[in-house]
Design a protein around this motif. Structure first.
Motif, PDB file in Angstrom:
ATOM      1  N   MET A 123       0.829  -1.210   0.000  1.00 56.74           N
ATOM      2  CA  MET A 123       0.000   0.000   0.000  1.00 56.74           C
ATOM      3  C   MET A 123       0.861   1.257   0.000  1.00 56.74           C
ATOM      4  SD  MET A 123      -2.898  -1.206   2.759  1.00 56.74           S
ATOM      5  CE  MET A 123      -3.619   0.424   2.861  1.00 56.74           C
ATOM      6  N   LEU A 124       1.898   1.246   0.807  1.00 53.71           N
ATOM      7  CA  LEU A 124       2.807   2.396   0.861  1.00 53.71           C
ATOM      8  C   LEU A 124       3.506   2.600  -0.471  1.00 53.71           C
ATOM      9  CD1 LEU A 124       3.943   4.523   2.861  1.00 53.71           C
ATOM     10  CD2 LEU A 124       5.787   2.919   3.349  1.00 53.71           C
ATOM     11  N   GLY A 125       3.969   1.523  -1.070  1.00 48.25           N
ATOM     12  CA  GLY A 125       4.653   1.632  -2.361  1.00 48.25           C
ATOM     13  C   GLY A 125       3.737   2.110  -3.472  1.00 48.25           C
ATOM     14  N   ASP A 126       2.492   1.625  -3.494  1.00 51.25           N
ATOM     15  CA  ASP A 126       1.550   2.073  -4.522  1.00 51.25           C
ATOM     16  C   ASP A 126       1.246   3.557  -4.384  1.00 51.25           C
ATOM     17  OD1 ASP A 126       1.436  -0.429  -5.605  1.00 51.25           O
ATOM     18  OD2 ASP A 126      -0.418  -1.015  -4.598  1.00 51.25           O
ATOM     19  N   ALA A 127       1.093   4.028  -3.147  1.00 53.04           N
ATOM     20  CA  ALA A 127       0.810   5.446  -2.935  1.00 53.04           C
ATOM     21  C   ALA A 127       1.988   6.312  -3.355  1.00 53.04           C
ATOM     22  CB  ALA A 127       0.455   5.691  -1.470  1.00 53.04           C
ATOM     23  N   VAL A 128       3.193   5.891  -3.028  1.00 57.90           N
ATOM     24  CA  VAL A 128       4.385   6.652  -3.421  1.00 57.90           C
ATOM     25  C   VAL A 128       4.534   6.661  -4.940  1.00 57.90           C
ATOM     26  CG1 VAL A 128       6.907   6.715  -3.275  1.00 57.90           C
ATOM     27  CG2 VAL A 128       5.556   6.249  -1.235  1.00 57.90           C
ATOM     28  N   ARG A 129       4.256   5.541  -5.584  1.00 59.90           N
ATOM     29  CA  ARG A 129       4.330   5.477  -7.049  1.00 59.90           C
ATOM     30  C   ARG A 129       3.331   6.427  -7.696  1.00 59.90           C
ATOM     31  NH1 ARG A 129       1.723   0.397  -9.226  1.00 59.90           N
ATOM     32  NH2 ARG A 129      -0.024   1.698  -8.532  1.00 59.90           N
ATOM     33  N   ASP A 130       2.100   6.433  -7.200  1.00 64.70           N
ATOM     34  CA  ASP A 130       1.082   7.314  -7.762  1.00 64.70           C
ATOM     35  C   ASP A 130       1.444   8.783  -7.566  1.00 64.70           C
ATOM     36  OD1 ASP A 130      -0.271   5.042  -8.428  1.00 64.70           O
ATOM     37  OD2 ASP A 130      -1.683   5.154  -6.746  1.00 64.70           O
ATOM     38  N   ALA A 131       2.103   9.103  -6.438  1.00 59.82           N
ATOM     39  CA  ALA A 131       2.434  10.503  -6.163  1.00 59.82           C
ATOM     40  C   ALA A 131       3.631  10.991  -6.970  1.00 59.82           C
ATOM     41  CB  ALA A 131       2.695  10.692  -4.665  1.00 59.82           C
ATOM     42  N   LEU A 132       4.573  10.098  -7.249  1.00 57.54           N
ATOM     43  CA  LEU A 132       5.801  10.500  -7.920  1.00 57.54           C
ATOM     44  C   LEU A 132       5.772  10.281  -9.429  1.00 57.54           C
ATOM     45  CD1 LEU A 132       8.536   9.241  -5.411  1.00 57.54           C
ATOM     46  CD2 LEU A 132       7.758  11.572  -5.787  1.00 57.54           C
ATOM     47  N   ASP A 133       4.729   9.661  -9.945  1.00 55.86           N
ATOM     48  CA  ASP A 133       4.645   9.426 -11.378  1.00 55.86           C
ATOM     49  C   ASP A 133       3.862  10.568 -12.030  1.00 55.86           C
ATOM     50  OD1 ASP A 133       4.557   8.502 -13.924  1.00 55.86           O
ATOM     51  OD2 ASP A 133       3.652   6.556 -13.457  1.00 55.86           O
ATOM     52  N   PRO A 134       4.524  11.429 -12.808  1.00 54.69           N
ATOM     53  CA  PRO A 134       3.814  12.551 -13.427  1.00 54.69           C
ATOM     54  C   PRO A 134       2.730  12.103 -14.416  1.00 54.69           C
ATOM     55  CG  PRO A 134       6.199  12.858 -13.537  1.00 54.69           C
ATOM     56  CD  PRO A 134       5.944  11.447 -13.115  1.00 54.69           C
ATOM     57  N   LYS A 135       2.849  10.912 -14.986  1.00 58.64           N
ATOM     58  CA  LYS A 135       1.856  10.441 -15.962  1.00 58.64           C
ATOM     59  C   LYS A 135       0.514  10.162 -15.336  1.00 58.64           C
ATOM     60  CE  LYS A 135       5.426   8.293 -18.843  1.00 58.64           C
ATOM     61  NZ  LYS A 135       5.927   7.017 -19.428  1.00 58.64           N
ATOM     62  N   LEU A 136       0.502   9.942 -13.992  1.00 58.15           N
ATOM     63  CA  LEU A 136      -0.738   9.632 -13.313  1.00 58.15           C
ATOM     64  C   LEU A 136      -1.432  10.864 -12.772  1.00 58.15           C
ATOM     65  CD1 LEU A 136       0.390   6.439 -11.381  1.00 58.15           C
ATOM     66  CD2 LEU A 136      -0.839   6.578 -13.542  1.00 58.15           C
ATOM     67  N   ARG A 137      -0.864  12.035 -12.992  1.00 59.80           N
ATOM     68  CA  ARG A 137      -1.472  13.270 -12.484  1.00 59.80           C
ATOM     69  C   ARG A 137      -2.580  13.724 -13.426  1.00 59.80           C
ATOM     70  NH1 ARG A 137       1.172  15.403  -8.297  1.00 59.80           N
ATOM     71  NH2 ARG A 137       3.236  14.569  -7.829  1.00 59.80           N
TER      72      ARG A 137
END
Length: 307
Positions: free
Chosen positions: A293-307
């Motif tokens: 869960m922590l890794g998925d949240a960090v990935r979503d926050a740091l991936d500009p393509k998901l913004r």
């Protein structure tokens, strides 16, 4: 002209307050803003933080007061009692105390392995991506050799060579990190190759900045985000791998306590006494879930393509 015909004078406006200058937006500030409002991150971080505290000061949570290394065969395979909250295992050891103290090994192996692979793979990937040519060729070919080795099979082989007498946290970390750093190298290399052609790097080079300054001040801050994401996700994989190796008898050895070792000791009597296997497996699953869960949240926050 009388005073009655004079135009009314508007009252002076109060001096305007100087507005505070907002900080310039950046990837890190935007990511932290998103993470603070993401319930998945909050729950995962809270669970991981609790596990870190448990592994650091297990005596605070071991309120039963039973020594995890003290076993009494008269209490073997007993159920939940006021003295044994999670029951007792095949040797009469308190399962609750051993689960609490077993968190330290899993957390240590996971965090140290993730840190070692992140640092080693990140540094080598930075050098390979920035310098290219023969540096990139050599490092990439070496990484491909380790890529050809299956992770668990390679770790089993390394620990078998080291031997059970020398097995411990250090040897497990060595076996896991030795086979996981090439993936981090590839990710860092790709991010550096993309970043070094950006305008700010070209401008810094035109202004006379040296290679180390360009790498550390301009490229590294903009290329390290994928490594952080991968290292966070790898944390759960390392915890699961340590449990698997200990279950196979090649990782942590008694008298040290590990969730994988507890599961291995309880598997033969599972139908007769399920609690000694159920609780360490439950804590292991919750730990991996919280890290994912922590890794998925960090990935979503740091991936500009998901913004």
């Amino acid at each position: 002209m009388s005073n009655d015909t004079l135009p009314a004078t508007a009252p002076a406006a109060p001096p305007a307050k100087t507005a505070k200058k907002d900080k310039p937006a950046s990837l890190w500030s935007d990511a932290w803003y998103d993470l603070r409002r993401n319930p998945v991150f909050i729950i995962g971080a809270a669970m991981v933080g609790l596990l870190v505290v448990i592994s650091t000061v297990p005596g605070v949570f071991d309120s039963v007061g039973v020594d995890p290394s003290t076993c009494n065969l008269a209490n073997a395979r007993k159920g939940i009692t006021s003295e044994h909250w999670f029951g007792s295992d095949n040797l009469g050891c308190d399962v609750y105390s051993r689960v609490i103290h077993g968190a330290r090994v899993s957390i240590l192996v996971g965090f140290i392995s993730a840190a070692v692979t992140g640092i080693v793979g990140g540094v080598l990937g930075l050098l390979a991506g920035f310098y290219g040519r023969w540096v990139d060729v050599i490092l990439s070919r070496v990484a491909e050799i380790f890529f050809a080795i299956p992770s668990i099979l390679g770790a089993v082989l390394i620990l078998a060579v080291i031997g059970r007498d020398n097995a411990g946290i250090g040897s497990v970390v060595l076996a896991l990190a030795l086979l996981a750093w090439p993936m981090v190298l590839r990710i860092m290399r790709a991010a550096v190759i993309t970043a070094k052609h950006q305008d700010y790097v070209v401008a810094a080079r035109a202004l006379g900045a040296g290679p180390w300054r360009i790498m550390l001040r301009h490229i590294l801050p903009n290329a390290v985000a994928p490594v952080i994401v991968v290292s966070t996700i790898n944390l759960g994989a390392f915890i699961a791998a340590e449990a698997a190796l200990s279950f196979l008898g090649l990782g942590i050895q008694s008298p040290q306590i590990s969730w994988g070792l507890m599961i291995a000791d309880a598997r033969n009597r599972f139908l007769e006494a399920p609690l000694p296997l159920l609780f360490p497996a439950l804590f292991l699953s919750l730990t991996i879930l919280s890290v994912v869960m922590l890794g998925d949240a960090v990935r979503d926050a740091l991936d500009p393509k998901l913004r």
